[in-house]
Design a protein around this motif. Sequence first.
Motif, PDB file in Angstrom:
ATOM      1  N   MET A 204       0.818  -1.212   0.000  1.00 22.97           N
ATOM      2  CA  MET A 204       0.000   0.000   0.000  1.00 22.97           C
ATOM      3  C   MET A 204       0.857   1.269   0.000  1.00 22.97           C
ATOM      4  SD  MET A 204      -3.042  -1.320   0.022  1.00 22.97           S
ATOM      5  CE  MET A 204      -4.045   0.123   0.359  1.00 22.97           C
ATOM      6  N   SER A 205       2.111   1.154   0.396  1.00 22.43           N
ATOM      7  CA  SER A 205       3.007   2.317   0.489  1.00 22.43           C
ATOM      8  C   SER A 205       4.324   1.959  -0.187  1.00 22.43           C
ATOM      9  CB  SER A 205       3.240   2.701   1.953  1.00 22.43           C
ATOM     10  OG  SER A 205       2.007   2.898   2.625  1.00 22.43           O
ATOM     11  N   PRO A 206       4.417   2.060  -1.504  1.00 21.48           N
ATOM     12  CA  PRO A 206       5.606   1.587  -2.232  1.00 21.48           C
ATOM     13  C   PRO A 206       6.885   2.338  -1.895  1.00 21.48           C
ATOM     14  CG  PRO A 206       4.093   2.795  -3.676  1.00 21.48           C
ATOM     15  CD  PRO A 206       3.375   2.584  -2.400  1.00 21.48           C
ATOM     16  N   HIS A 207       6.793   3.486  -1.230  1.00 23.82           N
ATOM     17  CA  HIS A 207       8.006   4.215  -0.849  1.00 23.82           C
ATOM     18  C   HIS A 207       8.661   3.607   0.378  1.00 23.82           C
ATOM     19  CE1 HIS A 207       4.685   5.882   1.489  1.00 23.82           C
ATOM     20  NE2 HIS A 207       5.581   6.143   2.422  1.00 23.82           N
ATOM     21  N   ALA A 208       7.979   2.679   1.061  1.00 26.21           N
ATOM     22  CA  ALA A 208       8.490   2.075   2.290  1.00 26.21           C
ATOM     23  C   ALA A 208       8.704   0.576   2.074  1.00 26.21           C
ATOM     24  CB  ALA A 208       7.514   2.308   3.446  1.00 26.21           C
ATOM     25  N   GLN A 209       9.391  -0.065   3.034  1.00 25.88           N
ATOM     26  CA  GLN A 209       9.653  -1.494   2.960  1.00 25.88           C
ATOM     27  C   GLN A 209       8.490  -2.297   3.526  1.00 25.88           C
ATOM     28  OE1 GLN A 209      14.479  -1.135   3.846  1.00 25.88           O
ATOM     29  NE2 GLN A 209      13.216  -2.538   5.021  1.00 25.88           N
TER      30      GLN A 209
ATOM     31  N   LEU B 265      -4.757  -1.491   9.529  1.00 26.64           N
ATOM     32  CA  LEU B 265      -3.722  -0.518   9.185  1.00 26.64           C
ATOM     33  C   LEU B 265      -2.428  -1.212   8.786  1.00 26.64           C
ATOM     34  CD1 LEU B 265      -4.318   2.068  12.049  1.00 26.64           C
ATOM     35  CD2 LEU B 265      -5.215   2.120   9.729  1.00 26.64           C
ATOM     36  N   GLU B 266      -1.810  -0.692   7.748  1.00 32.20           N
ATOM     37  CA  GLU B 266      -0.573  -1.273   7.225  1.00 32.20           C
ATOM     38  C   GLU B 266       0.621  -0.891   8.093  1.00 32.20           C
ATOM     39  OE1 GLU B 266       1.581  -1.367   2.865  1.00 32.20           O
ATOM     40  OE2 GLU B 266       1.030   0.566   3.721  1.00 32.20           O
TER      41      GLU B 266
END
Length: 339
Positions: free
Chosen positions: A70-75, A140-141
């Motif tokens: 869901m958040s490609p900027h994070a691992q 929540l991711e």
Amino acid sequence: YENGRGSSHQQQVTCYPFKDVNNWWIIKDPGRQELVVSSPPRPVRHGDVIQLVHGMTSRFLNSHDVAAPMSPHAQEVSGYIDFNVSMPAQNLWRVDISNREAESESWKTILSEVRLVHVNTSAVLRLSGASLPDWGFRQLEVVAEKLFKAHSSSLDWTVEEHRYGTSQEQKEREAELHSPTHIDVDRKISFWAKFLELQWKMLMVKQEDSEHKYSSSPLEWITMETNIAYWLHSSTNAQIHLIGNPVSWGVGNLSLLAYQLLAAVYLLRRRRGFRDLPDGVWCQFVCLGCVCVGGWLVNFVPFLLMEKTLFLYHYLPALCYLYLLSPALLEHTHTHLLR
């Protein structure tokens, strides 16, 4: 996922706003194979490298250089499953107690604010703020993000309760985790202590520094310069917005200004010896200002001092006092000024 992205097909790690048996994690010393606590117990201190084992599934908390779904900027953060996976486990985490008073401080329940730093990548465990799709129950991711990218206020974790594990076998451990809580419920906190702590937390809490698309400053609430989009249809142009009513908003602002002007005129004339209002009516006028204008100030001014992300709906409690002021001021004008 809705955006077509995938994941590494390992066990998902999420957060949700209630407590159950799946919240339990075991803090494991990487140098020991046993999951039961040593005797005597060795405290976990700032700077220690640990492993986190999920109590109900025995999966290690893992992260790797794979984009979060869901958040490609994070691992991605997951529970490591050694099954048809070409990537090795990376499940070592360093304990960073952000509110420590000494470099050797122990990790304490409730009191310690802890950051978990991934040893292999130096990313920090945090909530991304995104929710999983409906099949993930909108939980929540959880991601790992580089410290220079992440916001400091969203990195800290606290432990609500801890136990010393005594079971090595999985079935026995599950039964142990299902046992009643060990939280001391005899601690008495007065109502006023809870109330004051809650007010202090609301004043001092700081959300993420990034600006939300629909956030606004308190001064913009008065002039209705911003709104909030609550719902946008994916295929049509249908929308639901929160926006102030220009008529009622304007009447409320004019009432606030008119009361201040009237109060200034009355005070100047009373200093010169002119009594435009009987003492009883003057007391009513002053009480009107204390309740309505004072209520507006109490519910509006604190937001000028806050650094958290603010939205238009934060102004609604203060606006209610202007709505109370408007008819009272109209009645005063009709009865005592237009006679």
